[in-house]
Design a protein around this motif. Structure first.
Motif, short mmCIF file in Angstrom:
data_model
loop_
_atom_site.label_atom_id
_atom_site.label_comp_id
_atom_site.label_asym_id
_atom_site.label_seq_id
_atom_site.Cartn_x
_atom_site.Cartn_y
_atom_site.Cartn_z
N CYS A 396 42.19 11.03 57.57
CA CYS A 396 42.63 12.36 57.15
C CYS A 396 43.67 12.24 56.04
CB CYS A 396 43.23 13.09 58.35
SG CYS A 396 44.11 14.60 57.95
N GLU A 397 43.40 12.88 54.91
CA GLU A 397 44.38 12.85 53.81
C GLU A 397 45.09 14.19 53.65
OE1 GLU A 397 40.94 12.06 52.81
OE2 GLU A 397 41.29 10.11 53.72
N LEU A 398 44.58 15.22 54.32
CA LEU A 398 45.28 16.52 54.30
C LEU A 398 45.19 17.13 55.70
CD1 LEU A 398 46.71 18.80 52.66
CD2 LEU A 398 44.45 19.77 52.23
N ALA A 399 46.37 17.33 56.32
CA ALA A 399 46.41 18.00 57.63
C ALA A 399 47.09 19.35 57.43
CB ALA A 399 47.20 17.15 58.63
N LEU A 400 46.40 20.40 57.81
CA LEU A 400 46.95 21.75 57.62
C LEU A 400 47.41 22.29 58.98
CD1 LEU A 400 44.22 22.94 55.11
CD2 LEU A 400 46.60 22.40 54.58
N LEU A 401 48.68 22.62 59.07
CA LEU A 401 49.25 23.09 60.34
C LEU A 401 49.10 24.60 60.42
CD1 LEU A 401 52.56 20.98 60.38
CD2 LEU A 401 50.25 20.32 61.11
N ALA A 402 48.19 25.05 61.27
CA ALA A 402 47.90 26.48 61.39
C ALA A 402 48.10 26.88 62.84
CB ALA A 402 46.47 26.75 60.93
N MET A 403 49.34 26.72 63.29
CA MET A 403 49.61 26.93 64.72
C MET A 403 50.39 28.20 65.00
SD MET A 403 50.39 23.00 65.47
CE MET A 403 51.68 23.17 64.30
N GLY A 404 50.37 29.10 64.03
CA GLY A 404 50.99 30.40 64.26
C GLY A 404 52.46 30.45 63.86
N PHE A 405 53.08 31.53 64.27
CA PHE A 405 54.46 31.84 63.87
C PHE A 405 55.29 32.03 65.12
CE2 PHE A 405 51.47 33.07 60.68
CZ PHE A 405 52.07 32.73 59.48
N THR A 406 56.54 31.58 65.06
CA THR A 406 57.37 31.67 66.27
C THR A 406 58.17 32.97 66.33
OG1 THR A 406 59.12 30.46 65.15
CG2 THR A 406 57.61 29.17 66.52
N GLY A 407 58.39 33.62 65.19
CA GLY A 407 59.17 34.86 65.22
C GLY A 407 59.60 35.24 63.82
N SER A 408 60.62 36.08 63.73
CA SER A 408 61.03 36.57 62.40
C SER A 408 62.33 35.89 61.95
CB SER A 408 61.19 38.08 62.41
OG SER A 408 62.25 38.46 63.23
N GLY A 417 73.84 43.09 62.41
CA GLY A 417 74.21 43.03 63.83
C GLY A 417 73.11 43.52 64.75
N LEU A 418 71.85 43.17 64.41
CA LEU A 418 70.71 43.63 65.22
C LEU A 418 70.45 42.68 66.37
CD1 LEU A 418 68.17 44.47 62.36
CD2 LEU A 418 69.75 46.02 63.50
N GLU A 419 70.03 43.24 67.48
CA GLU A 419 69.67 42.40 68.63
C GLU A 419 68.22 41.93 68.48
OE1 GLU A 419 70.33 44.79 72.08
OE2 GLU A 419 72.51 44.77 71.80
N ALA A 420 68.01 40.67 68.90
CA ALA A 420 66.65 40.12 68.87
C ALA A 420 66.35 39.53 70.24
CB ALA A 420 66.54 39.05 67.80
N ASP A 421 65.05 39.36 70.56
CA ASP A 421 64.71 38.73 71.84
C ASP A 421 64.68 37.21 71.67
OD1 ASP A 421 62.28 38.04 70.71
OD2 ASP A 421 61.14 39.59 71.75
N ALA A 422 64.31 36.52 72.74
CA ALA A 422 64.35 35.05 72.71
C ALA A 422 63.42 34.47 71.65
CB ALA A 422 63.98 34.51 74.09
N ARG A 423 62.39 35.23 71.27
CA ARG A 423 61.44 34.73 70.26
C ARG A 423 61.83 35.15 68.85
NH1 ARG A 423 55.44 35.63 72.52
NH2 ARG A 423 55.51 33.97 74.04
N THR A 424 63.01 35.74 68.70
CA THR A 424 63.53 36.28 67.44
C THR A 424 62.74 37.47 66.90
OG1 THR A 424 62.37 34.74 65.93
CG2 THR A 424 64.54 34.03 66.73
N ASN A 425 62.06 38.18 67.78
CA ASN A 425 61.53 39.49 67.38
C ASN A 425 62.70 40.47 67.46
OD1 ASN A 425 58.89 38.46 67.35
ND2 ASN A 425 58.68 38.80 69.55
N ILE A 426 62.80 41.36 66.46
CA ILE A 426 63.89 42.34 66.50
C ILE A 426 63.61 43.34 67.62
CG2 ILE A 426 65.17 44.09 65.19
CD1 ILE A 426 65.39 41.26 63.99
N LYS A 427 64.66 43.58 68.43
CA LYS A 427 64.46 44.42 69.62
C LYS A 427 64.37 45.90 69.26
CE LYS A 427 66.61 41.99 73.47
NZ LYS A 427 67.76 42.02 74.34
N ALA A 428 63.30 46.54 69.68
CA ALA A 428 63.15 48.00 69.58
C ALA A 428 61.99 48.36 70.48
CB ALA A 428 62.84 48.42 68.15
N SER A 429 62.10 49.49 71.16
CA SER A 429 61.02 49.80 72.09
C SER A 429 59.91 50.56 71.37
CB SER A 429 61.56 50.60 73.28
OG SER A 429 61.13 51.93 73.17
#
Ligand SMILES: Cc1cc2nc3c(=O)[nH]c(=O)nc-3n(C[C@H](O)[C@H](O)[C@H](O)COP(=O)(O)OP(=O)(O)OC[C@H]3O[C@@H](n4cnc5c(N)ncnc54)[C@H](O)[C@@H]3O)c2cc1C
Ligand code: SF4
Length: 488
Positions: A396-408, A417-429
């Motif tokens: 393999c000469e090119l490995a592409l990491l396509a494993m998604g996103f962990t948060g914002s 001063g915004l609150e975020a959850d453990a995954r760094t998504n900004i909290k809002a209902s």
């Protein structure tokens, strides 16, 4: 319901694709148009169910039986009106949505479901061709100003809705062009970028101010934006990529999928100043990650002229059909085969990459994997176990990491001063899209985490309603599924 026996008379038919050998020579869309009669027949298959489960499957609450019927009757302008009443951008979802509505379609219980997505695309394309999609600026202005930060589908939908409510909207985007992942993630062969441009032109004609090349939080403080506008909506996406911290991950040739895709989309756009070139030409490519991003890397690598393309997925191979424990109308976890998968990739499941191997110059030359199995026990999270003796070395000469996103990203959140959850998504209902800071709202992937275009549009629309209510005390903008049109 125009044709009572439609679902008995006509089989499901969707647009076919151009042959693989032709389509991989360029980055153009490759679906072949259907005749009007065929589309009407497909509309006639809809049973106009008393309880249309397709509605509940659609995050936008699209008025599906209504536009199916209009298509069957040849009332294309009416169909376009119905479609646009719940969806700002059916040209995006009509091309790119995984169509949860079709998985929920009642006909799908014992027949092939109605071709809802293909009908949607053809309605909106007819509307553009006929000149029915035009700017609809608000009749009057409220004097209120709103900043929308991030121009993906969530930001674009929110901006259009808020502008319709009469607010003066400024849309900030740090990239050179608007569209978010529609522009710089999704390849042109899935959606050509003139599809975004023609819609953005309409948004500008409606009065939305678009400022590209402005990185909020870096070029201008988020607190300054907050002071300058009556309300702020964040729609910056979930942009933090998941890495693969194993030996050799820093070798030249181990590349994040988004770097590869973004550069290619810019190249297709005619941009030449791209920095260090990332190309798959003449390489053995391994795409690590079996989702949409991985699929887009496969199609792009094949178009580059890769020697071979392999796709690794750590999860087991799902069944082709609907699993018994995921009955209709739920979204089933079954094997999805995209058009890119059909272009010449070998797919491997239950496989884990353990190590990248480099040459003496620090270039990737191979990788080591082993097979894995998932141990499931009732009431517990599945445990990943390596299968002993299954180690394998791959060229393999090119490995592409396509494993998604962990948060914002957290820059704006820290400044405001915004609150975020453990995954760094900004909290809002989902009830009001309000963050913990008054006047600041959040929608799309930045709130819900990595998701889908249809959800981003839906969240943008819903959030716009709540921003409007915050500014005016009440709102006439529609909420989910509230099309304000009479039935045909
Ligand atoms: C490669 C790939 C393929 C995909 N394919 C599909 C598909 O086929 N179908 C589907 O339904 N979904 C697909 N998705 C998912 C879908 O694209 C996303 O869920 C959707 O785009 C999210 O929309 P959004 O508006 O929330 O954010 P995004 O589209 O991520 O847009 C966010 C925008 O905000 C901008 N931004 C961020 N921070 C700032 C800042 N501080 N200042 C200014 N601008 C900022 C970013 O530059 C970006 O333009 C795919 C995703 C990827 C990565
Ligand atoms: S569930 Fe299927 S058949 Fe029933 S109204 Fe919706 S699209 Fe038509």
């Amino acid at each position: 319901m125009g044709k009572i026996t439609g679902f008995l008379e006509f089989d499901r038919k969707v647009e076919e694709y151009a042959p693989v050998e032709d389509r991989v020579k360029n980055y153009k869309e490759f679906t072949l148009p259907m005749k009007e009669k065929e589309l009407k027949d497909q509309g006639a298959r809809c049973m106009d169910c008393g309880i249309p489960f397709c509605h509940s499957g659609c995050p936008l609450g699209n008025l599906i039986p209504d536009f199916n019927d209009a298509v069957y009757l040849g009332k294309w302008e009416k169909a376009a009106e119905i479609l646009h009443s719940t969806n700002n951008f059916p040209e995006f979802t009509g091309r790119l949505c995984p169509a949860p509505c079709e998985e929920a379609c009642v006909l799908g219980i014992n027949e092939d479901p109605v071709t809802i997505e293909n009908i949607e695309k053809n309605i909106v394309e007819t509307a553009f061709k006929k000149g029915w999609v035009v700017a609809e600026p608000p009749a009057s202005r409220t004097g209120k100003t709103v900043a929308v930060i991030g121009s993906g589908p969530a930001g674009l939908a929110a901006a259009q809705q808020l502008n319709r409510a009469g607010h003066l909207v400024t849309l900030f985007e740090r990239d050179e062009k608007v569209g978010g992942l529609l522009r710089y993630g999704i390849p042109d062969f899935k959606m050509e970028k003139n599809i975004i441009d023609r819609r953005v032109k309409i948004l500008e004609e409606e009065g939305i101010i678009i400022k590209t090349g402005v990185h909020v939080g870096v070029d201008v403080l988020a607190t300054e934006i907050k002071d300058q506008f009556d309300a702020v909506l964040l729609s910056g996406g979930a942009t933090v990529r998941r890495g693969l911290p194993i030996e050799g991950a820093d070798l030249k040739g181990v590349v994040q999928a988004m770097d590869f895709l973004k550069q290619n989309n810019k190249r297709v756009d005619g941009i030449t100043d791209l920095g260090e070139e990332i190309k798959a030409t003449g390489k053995n490519v391994v795409v690590i990650g079996g989702g949409d991003t991985g699929s887009d890397c496969i199609g792009t690598s094949i178009r580059h002229g890769a020697t071979s393309v392999s796709n690794f997925e750590i999860l087991g191979k799902p069944p082709v059909g609907r699993p018994e424990d995921q009955p209709w109308p739920f979204w089933p976890m079954r094997l999805r085969t995209s058009s890119s998968h059909k272009e010449g990739v070998e797919r491997f499941f239950s496989i884990s990459t353990k190590k990248f191997i480099g040459d003496k110059n620090g270039n990737l030359k191979g990788l080591i994997t082993s097979e894995v199995e998932w141990i499931t026990q009732p009431g517990q999270r599945p445990i990943l176990k390596e299968v002993p003796g299954t180690e394998k070395e791959w060229k393999c000469e090119l490995a592409l990491l396509a494993m998604g996103f962990t948060g914002s990203e957290m820059t704006i959140a820290e400044q405001l001063g915004l609150e975020a959850d453990a995954r760094t998504n900004i909290k809002a209902s989902e009830a009001d899209y309000k963050t913990n800071v008054p006047g600041v709202f959040v929608a799309g992937d930045q709130r819900r985490g990595q998701s889908l275009i249809v959800w981003a549009i839906s969240e943008g629309r819903q959030a716009a309603y709540h921003v409007d209510t915050y500014l005016m005390g009440t709102s006439y903008l529609p909420l989910k599924g509230e099309g304000d049109l009479p039935r045909v």
